[in-house]
Design a protein around this motif. Structure first.
Motif, PDB file in Angstrom:
ATOM      1  N   LYS A   1       0.846  -1.179   0.000  1.00  0.00           N
ATOM      2  CA  LYS A   1       0.000   0.000   0.000  1.00  0.00           C
ATOM      3  C   LYS A   1       0.890   1.240   0.000  1.00  0.00           C
ATOM      4  CE  LYS A   1      -3.283   2.402   2.875  1.00  0.00           C
ATOM      5  NZ  LYS A   1      -3.989   2.464   4.132  1.00  0.00           N
ATOM      6  N   MET A   2       0.597   2.162  -0.872  1.00  0.00           N
ATOM      7  CA  MET A   2       1.353   3.414  -0.937  1.00  0.00           C
ATOM      8  C   MET A   2       1.027   4.272   0.280  1.00  0.00           C
ATOM      9  SD  MET A   2       1.373   4.425  -4.972  1.00  0.00           S
ATOM     10  CE  MET A   2       1.842   6.058  -4.566  1.00  0.00           C
ATOM     11  N   PRO A   3       1.995   5.040   0.760  1.00  0.00           N
ATOM     12  CA  PRO A   3       1.756   5.858   1.950  1.00  0.00           C
ATOM     13  C   PRO A   3       0.622   6.869   1.793  1.00  0.00           C
ATOM     14  CG  PRO A   3       4.076   5.908   1.313  1.00  0.00           C
ATOM     15  CD  PRO A   3       3.333   5.155   0.264  1.00  0.00           C
ATOM     16  N   TRP A   4       0.459   7.461   0.623  1.00  0.00           N
ATOM     17  CA  TRP A   4      -0.585   8.454   0.404  1.00  0.00           C
ATOM     18  C   TRP A   4      -1.419   8.038  -0.802  1.00  0.00           C
ATOM     19  CZ3 TRP A   4       4.456  10.986   1.093  1.00  0.00           C
ATOM     20  CH2 TRP A   4       4.666  11.335   2.428  1.00  0.00           C
ATOM     21  N   PRO A   5      -2.407   7.176  -0.571  1.00  0.00           N
ATOM     22  CA  PRO A   5      -3.174   6.625  -1.691  1.00  0.00           C
ATOM     23  C   PRO A   5      -3.980   7.655  -2.474  1.00  0.00           C
ATOM     24  CG  PRO A   5      -4.148   5.982   0.410  1.00  0.00           C
ATOM     25  CD  PRO A   5      -2.862   6.680   0.714  1.00  0.00           C
ATOM     26  N   PHE A   7      -2.808  10.124  -3.916  1.00  0.00           N
ATOM     27  CA  PHE A   7      -1.984  10.525  -5.054  1.00  0.00           C
ATOM     28  C   PHE A   7      -1.803   9.325  -5.979  1.00  0.00           C
ATOM     29  CE2 PHE A   7      -0.276  13.329  -1.587  1.00  0.00           C
ATOM     30  CZ  PHE A   7      -0.889  14.481  -2.035  1.00  0.00           C
ATOM     31  N   PRO A   8      -1.880   9.541  -7.292  1.00  0.00           N
ATOM     32  CA  PRO A   8      -1.794   8.413  -8.220  1.00  0.00           C
ATOM     33  C   PRO A   8      -0.424   7.748  -8.294  1.00  0.00           C
ATOM     34  CG  PRO A   8      -1.887  10.488  -9.434  1.00  0.00           C
ATOM     35  CD  PRO A   8      -2.102  10.815  -7.980  1.00  0.00           C
ATOM     36  N   ASN A   9       0.625   8.481  -7.894  1.00  0.00           N
ATOM     37  CA  ASN A   9       1.977   7.918  -7.947  1.00  0.00           C
ATOM     38  C   ASN A   9       2.894   8.705  -7.010  1.00  0.00           C
ATOM     39  OD1 ASN A   9       3.165  10.221  -9.450  1.00  0.00           O
ATOM     40  ND2 ASN A   9       1.836   9.489 -11.108  1.00  0.00           N
ATOM     41  N   PRO A  10       4.086   8.174  -6.725  1.00  0.00           N
ATOM     42  CA  PRO A  10       5.003   8.866  -5.807  1.00  0.00           C
ATOM     43  C   PRO A  10       5.408  10.267  -6.278  1.00  0.00           C
ATOM     44  CG  PRO A  10       5.695   6.592  -6.093  1.00  0.00           C
ATOM     45  CD  PRO A  10       4.593   6.836  -7.081  1.00  0.00           C
ATOM     46  N   MET A  11       5.517  10.468  -7.579  1.00  0.00           N
ATOM     47  CA  MET A  11       5.900  11.795  -8.086  1.00  0.00           C
ATOM     48  C   MET A  11       4.837  12.843  -7.750  1.00  0.00           C
ATOM     49  SD  MET A  11       8.892  11.598  -9.209  1.00  0.00           S
ATOM     50  CE  MET A  11       9.059  13.166 -10.013  1.00  0.00           C
ATOM     51  N   ALA A  12       3.575  12.447  -7.783  1.00  0.00           N
ATOM     52  CA  ALA A  12       2.502  13.374  -7.426  1.00  0.00           C
ATOM     53  C   ALA A  12       2.618  13.769  -5.959  1.00  0.00           C
ATOM     54  CB  ALA A  12       1.137  12.746  -7.715  1.00  0.00           C
ATOM     55  N   ALA A  13       2.932  12.815  -5.104  1.00  0.00           N
ATOM     56  CA  ALA A  13       3.119  13.116  -3.681  1.00  0.00           C
ATOM     57  C   ALA A  13       4.298  14.065  -3.498  1.00  0.00           C
ATOM     58  CB  ALA A  13       3.326  11.831  -2.888  1.00  0.00           C
ATOM     59  N   MET A  14       5.409  13.798  -4.184  1.00  0.00           N
ATOM     60  CA  MET A  14       6.586  14.663  -4.070  1.00  0.00           C
ATOM     61  C   MET A  14       6.279  16.078  -4.560  1.00  0.00           C
ATOM     62  SD  MET A  14       9.783  12.030  -4.824  1.00  0.00           S
ATOM     63  CE  MET A  14      10.148  12.793  -6.333  1.00  0.00           C
ATOM     64  N   TYR A  15       5.464  16.198  -5.609  1.00  0.00           N
ATOM     65  CA  TYR A  15       5.072  17.507  -6.125  1.00  0.00           C
ATOM     66  C   TYR A  15       4.346  18.304  -5.046  1.00  0.00           C
ATOM     67  CZ  TYR A  15       2.455  21.055  -8.642  1.00  0.00           C
ATOM     68  OH  TYR A  15       1.922  22.244  -9.036  1.00  0.00           O
TER      69      TYR A  15
END
Length: 82
Positions: A1-5, A7-15
């Motif tokens: 499970k992704m930490p922040w579901p 967001f569609p992907n890790p790059m979106a979370a980093m943004y």
């Protein structure tokens, strides 16, 4: 499970993090843990804690860490074949 579901992907979370938005955490945290995460996600470098400061953060200091066993080297006397 992704930490922040959300967001569609890790790059979106980093943004979002890079733009000053701290993503919500879906578990209840202690004040110290929340403070630690906030310190890590601080966008302004002049306000962000250094690595050494983070290592001294109350949340990490409160954790009692037992030393991990030292792996045996193939060259240590206990591992050398007779």
């Amino acid at each position: 499970k992704m930490p922040w579901p959300m967001f569609p992907n890790p790059m979106a979370a980093m943004y979002h993090i890079a733009n000053g938005e701290r993503p919500p955490v879906d578990v209840e945290l202690s004040e110290e843990a929340d403070s630690f995460i906030g310190s890590c996600c601080q966008q302004d470098p002049s306000l962000r804690l250094t690595t050494q400061e983070l290592l001294q953060h109350a949340w990490l200091v409160a954790v009692e860490v037992s030393p991990s066993p030292t792996p045996k080297s193939p060259h240590s006397p206990a591992m050398v074949a007779p």
